[in-house]
Design an enzyme around this catalytic site. Structure first.
Site, PDB file in Angstrom:
ATOM      1  CD1 TRP A   1      -2.042  -2.146   1.832  1.00 35.29           C
ATOM      2  CD2 TRP A   1      -2.832  -1.215  -0.276  1.00 35.29           C
ATOM      3  NE1 TRP A   1      -3.085  -2.947   1.306  1.00 35.29           N
ATOM      4  CE2 TRP A   1      -3.666  -2.359  -0.048  1.00 35.29           C
ATOM      5  CE3 TRP A   1      -3.236  -0.582  -1.312  1.00 35.29           C
ATOM      6  CZ2 TRP A   1      -4.514  -2.834  -0.998  1.00 35.29           C
ATOM      7  CZ3 TRP A   1      -4.196  -0.958  -2.156  1.00 35.29           C
ATOM      8  CH2 TRP A   1      -4.776  -2.044  -1.866  1.00 35.29           C
TER       9      TRP A   1
ATOM     10  CE  LYS B   1      -8.906  -3.648   3.194  1.00 35.10           C
ATOM     11  NZ  LYS B   1      -8.100  -2.514   2.611  1.00 35.10           N
TER      12      LYS B   1
ATOM     13  CG  ASP C   1      -3.848   3.731   3.843  1.00 33.52           C
ATOM     14  OD1 ASP C   1      -4.772   3.448   4.570  1.00 33.52           O
ATOM     15  OD2 ASP C   1      -3.569   3.073   2.873  1.00 33.52           O
TER      16      ASP C   1
HETATM   17  C1  PLP Z   1      -7.334  -1.940   1.340  1.00 30.03           C
HETATM   18  C2  PLP Z   1      -6.467  -1.019   1.638  1.00 30.03           C
HETATM   19  C3  PLP Z   1      -6.150   0.167   0.542  1.00 30.03           C
HETATM   20  C4  PLP Z   1      -7.044   0.226  -0.720  1.00 30.03           C
HETATM   21  O1  PLP Z   1      -8.493   0.476  -0.210  1.00 30.03           O
HETATM   22  P1  PLP Z   1      -9.395   0.644  -1.566  1.00 30.03           P
HETATM   23  O2  PLP Z   1     -10.964   0.957  -0.747  1.00 30.03           O
HETATM   24  O3  PLP Z   1      -9.926  -0.643  -2.173  1.00 30.03           O
HETATM   25  O4  PLP Z   1      -9.241   1.651  -2.427  1.00 30.03           O
HETATM   26  C5  PLP Z   1      -5.341   1.008   0.771  1.00 30.03           C
HETATM   27  N1  PLP Z   1      -4.724   0.859   1.835  1.00 30.03           N
HETATM   28  C6  PLP Z   1      -4.735  -0.017   2.876  1.00 30.03           C
HETATM   29  C7  PLP Z   1      -3.782   0.115   3.963  1.00 30.03           C
HETATM   30  C8  PLP Z   1      -5.596  -0.931   2.851  1.00 30.03           C
HETATM   31  O5  PLP Z   1      -5.780  -1.994   3.538  1.00 30.03           O
END
Ligand code: PLP
Length: 360
Positions: free
Chosen positions: A101, A195, A171
Site C-alpha cells: 500500500w 476493513k 493510511d
Molecule cells: C484495502 C486498503 C487500501 C485500498 O482500499 P480501497 O478502498 O480498495 O481503495 C489501501 N490501503 C490499505 C492500508 C488497505 O488496507
C-alpha cells in the site's frame, strides 16, 4: 456450526450490527422507508449522518479543528487527493515504504510531485518497520506519509512517527479504531471503510482544517477536500447506506467499551494466533519481525506449500473462511479486525495445532 470470516476486506461485521440493519431494513424507526430510500437532505438521514460523525469523533477523540469527511473512491482515491490538496505549492513530499500500500501511494504521488522515500523496507521484503532514526527526511516536505498497517504484508506501526512541523498523513484503512491514536499528531488520517468500519463504498478522511482550501483552482471540484468539508460531506449524494451501517458499527464500538477495550481484545487475539505460529516448531512461519507484527492481519506460511490446499479445505469445512493469503505473498493470512471475536481466533489456533499435529 459457527462461521468465522477471516477476509482481509471487505471483512466481517459485528453480528449485532447486521441483525439491527436487518430489522431496520424496510422501515427505519417508523419512517416507513428504508435508509437507502431516503433523501440525503431529509431530516431522518441528516440525523443518521450527524450521529455517525459525532460517534466517530467521540470514539477517536477528534479535536474540533479537524473535519471528518465521508467520501467515496476508496483509499485509492486518497492516494491522489492527498498530494493534490496538501502540496500547497510545495514540490516534494516524504513517504515511508513498508509494503504494497505504501508503494501504491508513492506511485500515485509521483504523478504530482517529487517523492522522497525517507525509509524503504523493501531491502528485507517489507517485513519490518524501519527505525525512525534512520529516516532521511526533508524538513521542507509538504507532508510525511506512512501506512499505519500494511494489510497485505502484516506489518504495523506500533508507534506514531514524530513529524515535527511537517503534517503527518496516515493510511489507517486496516487498523483505524483498533487502538487509541492521538489524532492531534496528524494532519490527515484516511481509511477505506471495508476493513474495520463498515461496507465498501465509504472512505473516512479526518483532516486538520488549516490544511485544506489551498488546492489549485483547476482541481476538479469532487477532489477538493474543502468542497466536501464545507458541505458536511453532502456536496453530492453521499453513500448513505454505507454511512448508516458505519454509524451502527460506531454505536456497537461505544457499547463495547470503545477503542481502548477493542485494543485489549485485539492484543489478546493477536497473541493467540502468533503464539500458535511460534509454538509450531517451524510448521508455521510468520515472516514479519516480532516488534512490527500486525494485530489486524496475520500472514503465515506452512512449512510445505504443497499442504496449502489441504489446509484451506479443512479450515473451510470447520467454518474458518477466507484464509488464503494475498497472491503476492502466498500462504495464509488471517485478518482479525475488531468484529472478529476471540472465540474465532481460538478456533483457528486450535485447528492450526491439530493440522500441524497431523502433517508435521
Ligand atoms: C484495502 C486498503 C487500501 C485500498 O482500499 P480501497 O478502498 O480498495 O481503495 C489501501 N490501503 C490499505 C492500508 C488497505 O488496507
Amino acid at each position: 456450526m459457527a462461521i468465522y470470516n477471516f477476509s482481509a476486506g471487505p471483512a466481517v461485521l459485528p453480528k449485532e450490527v447486521l441483525q439491527q440493519a436487518q430489522a431496520e431494513l424496510p422501515d427505519w424507526h417508523g419512517s416507513g422507508m428504508s435508509v437507502m430510500e431516503m433523501s440525503h437532505r431529509g431530516k431522518e438521514y441528516m440525523g443518521i449522518h450527524a450521529q455517525a460523525e459525532a460517534d466517530l469523533r467521540e470514539l477517536m477523540g477528534i479535536p474540533a479543528n479537524y473535519k471528518v469527511l465521508f467520501l467515496q473512491g476508496g483509499a485509492h482515491l486518497q492516494f491522489s487527493m492527498i498530494p493534490l490538496n496538501l502540496l500547497r505549492g510545495k514540490g516534494s513530499a516524504d513517504y515511508v515504504n513498508t509494503g504494497e500500500w505504501s508503494k501504491k501511494a508513492i506511485g500515485e504521488a509521483k504523478k504530482f510531485c517529487h517523492v522522497n522515500v525517507v525509509a524503504d523496507a523493501s531491502d528485507k521484503n517489507c517485513t519490518y518497520v524501519p527505525k525512525e532514526r534512520t529516516w532521511k527526511r526533508d524538513r521542507n516536505a509538504a507532508y510525511l506519509h506512512y501506512v499505519a498497517n500494511e494489510t497485505i504484508g502484516g506489518v504495523e506501526f506500533n508507534w506514531v512517527p514524530d513529524s515535527g512541523d511537517v503534517p503527518l498523513v496516515a493510511d489507517m484503512s486496516s487498523n483505524i479504531l483498533s487502538r487509541p491514536v492521538d489524532v492531534s499528531k496528524f494532519g490527515l488520517i484516511y481509511a477505506g471503510a471495508q476493513k474495520n468500519i463498515g461496507p465498501a463504498g465509504v472512505t473516512v478522511v479526518i483532516v486538520r482544517e488549516d490544511l485544506i482550501g489551498h488546492a489549485d483552482p483547476r482541481l476538479p471540484t469532487m477532489l477538493d477536500y474543502k468542497i466536501h468539508a464545507d458541505a458536511d460531506s453532502m456536496y453530492n449524494t453521499p453513500p448513505t447506506y454505507g454511512i448508516y451501517i458505519a454509524g451502527l458499527v460506531f454505536q456497537w464500538l461505544k457499547k463495547n467499551g470503545g477503542v481502548a477495550a477493542m485494543e485489549r481484545t485485539n492484543i489478546a487475539k493477536a497473541k493467540v494466533l502468533y503464539d500458535a505460529i511460534d509454538a509450531s516448531a517451524g510448521f508455521y512461519r510468520c515472516p514479519v519481525h516480532q516488534a512490527d507484527r500486525s494485530r489486524m492481519n496475520v500472514p503465515f506460511t506452512l512449512k510445505d506449500a504443497a499442504l496449502d490446499a489441504e489446509f484451506l479445505k479443512q479450515a473451510d469445512a470447520r467454518g474458518l473462511l477466507q484464509l488464503k493469503g494475498h497472491r503476492s505473498v502466498g500462504g495464509m493470512r488471517a485478518s482479525i479486525y475488531n468484529a472478529m471475536p476471540l472465540e474465532g481466533v481460538r478456533a483457528l489456533a486450535d485447528f492450526m495445532n491439530e493440522f500441524a499435529g497431523q502433517h508435521g
